[in-house]
Design a protein around this motif. Structure first.
Motif, mmCIF file in Angstrom:
data_model
loop_
_atom_site.group_PDB
_atom_site.id
_atom_site.type_symbol
_atom_site.label_atom_id
_atom_site.label_comp_id
_atom_site.label_asym_id
_atom_site.label_seq_id
_atom_site.Cartn_x
_atom_site.Cartn_y
_atom_site.Cartn_z
ATOM 1 N N PHE A 121 0.837 -1.186 0.000
ATOM 2 C CA PHE A 121 0.000 0.000 0.000
ATOM 3 C C PHE A 121 0.877 1.241 0.000
ATOM 4 C CE2 PHE A 121 -2.314 -3.397 2.087
ATOM 5 C CZ PHE A 121 -3.424 -3.462 1.265
ATOM 6 N N ARG A 122 0.522 2.178 -0.866
ATOM 7 C CA ARG A 122 1.300 3.405 -0.981
ATOM 8 C C ARG A 122 1.257 4.192 0.318
ATOM 9 N NH1 ARG A 122 -0.906 8.103 -4.689
ATOM 10 N NH2 ARG A 122 -2.278 8.267 -2.917
ATOM 11 N N LYS A 123 2.394 4.570 0.805
ATOM 12 C CA LYS A 123 2.498 5.413 1.995
ATOM 13 C C LYS A 123 3.024 6.773 1.565
ATOM 14 C CE LYS A 123 1.212 2.228 4.793
ATOM 15 N NZ LYS A 123 -0.047 2.295 5.467
ATOM 16 N N ILE A 124 2.579 7.789 2.278
ATOM 17 C CA ILE A 124 3.002 9.155 1.990
ATOM 18 C C ILE A 124 3.561 9.747 3.274
ATOM 19 C CG2 ILE A 124 2.245 11.450 1.283
ATOM 20 C CD1 ILE A 124 -0.003 10.062 -0.313
ATOM 21 N N LEU A 125 4.723 10.356 3.168
ATOM 22 C CA LEU A 125 5.380 10.977 4.313
ATOM 23 C C LEU A 125 5.944 12.318 3.884
ATOM 24 C CD1 LEU A 125 6.395 10.647 7.266
ATOM 25 C CD2 LEU A 125 8.459 9.611 6.313
ATOM 26 N N GLN A 126 5.683 13.331 4.687
ATOM 27 C CA GLN A 126 6.223 14.664 4.430
ATOM 28 C C GLN A 126 7.464 14.900 5.272
ATOM 29 O OE1 GLN A 126 2.074 16.699 4.827
ATOM 30 N NE2 GLN A 126 3.546 18.208 4.076
ATOM 31 N N ILE A 127 8.440 15.546 4.672
ATOM 32 C CA ILE A 127 9.647 15.983 5.361
ATOM 33 C C ILE A 127 9.602 17.508 5.337
ATOM 34 C CG2 ILE A 127 12.163 15.875 5.456
ATOM 35 C CD1 ILE A 127 10.739 13.090 5.576
ATOM 36 N N VAL A 128 9.488 18.130 6.510
ATOM 37 C CA VAL A 128 9.342 19.584 6.560
ATOM 38 C C VAL A 128 10.366 20.193 7.511
ATOM 39 C CG1 VAL A 128 6.892 19.478 5.960
ATOM 40 C CG2 VAL A 128 7.561 19.549 8.359
#
Length: 168
Positions: A6-13
């Motif tokens: 399953f596609r996972k999405i993670l933000q790096i900010v």
């Protein structure tokens, strides 16, 4: 994050110079080494149209990203032009590439789980302003003494936070 089918999405900010691109590179490299298909999206947060594919996107690609893009002022460098691009529109296009993981550099106000990088004490305001914080990685110049509701890592604990992000 339990990577896999399953596609996972993670933000790096974080602010400029906080290590976002280096962390993106490391995560892309780790995921690619595990056989995962990774997409990277960078928000050109300095205003204006990105003149060319940025050096950060080249780094994402060289680290193993299958798809890498930069967006700024309505221009998406996969080179498709329209009046403006929302992150959701870009993610819909990324659906075509059958990716396991999408890493997003920037877009602080979006809804996805976030890793916040903090270099200076003034940047701690992000902890109050942003939502959906997965963890914080801080530099020695930004000591976090208060107990948080999420894991806090020193920038020097790379093995620990990479493991946490790849397994969590």
């Amino acid at each position: 994050m339990a990577l896999g089918r399953f596609r996972k999405i993670l933000q790096i900010v974080g602010y400029s110079g906080s290590g976002k691109t280096t962390l993106m590179e490391n995560l892309i490299s780790q995921a690619a080494a595990q056989g995962l298909r990774v997409g990277a999206i960078k928000h050109h947060g300095h205003g204006g149209i990105p003149v060319e594919f940025s050096k950060d996107n080249v780094r994402h690609e060289q680290a193993g990203a299958c798809v890498a893009a930069v967006e700024g002022h309505g221009t998406l460098r996969l080179s498709i032009h329209q009046e403006s691009w929302t992150l959701d529109e870009i993610l819909m296009m990324y659906d075509l590439f059958n990716l396991d993981l999408i890493l997003i550099e920037g877009y602080k106000q979006e809804r996805f789980r976030k890793v916040i990088l903090l270099r200076n004490p003034e940047e701690m305001e992000l902890l109050e302003k942003l939502s959906n914080i997965l963890c914080v990685i801080h530099w020695p110049t930004c000591v976090i003494e208060k107990k948080m509701d999420y894991p806090v890592f020193s920038i020097d604990e790379e093995e620990r936070y990479i493991k946490f992000l790849m397994e969590g």
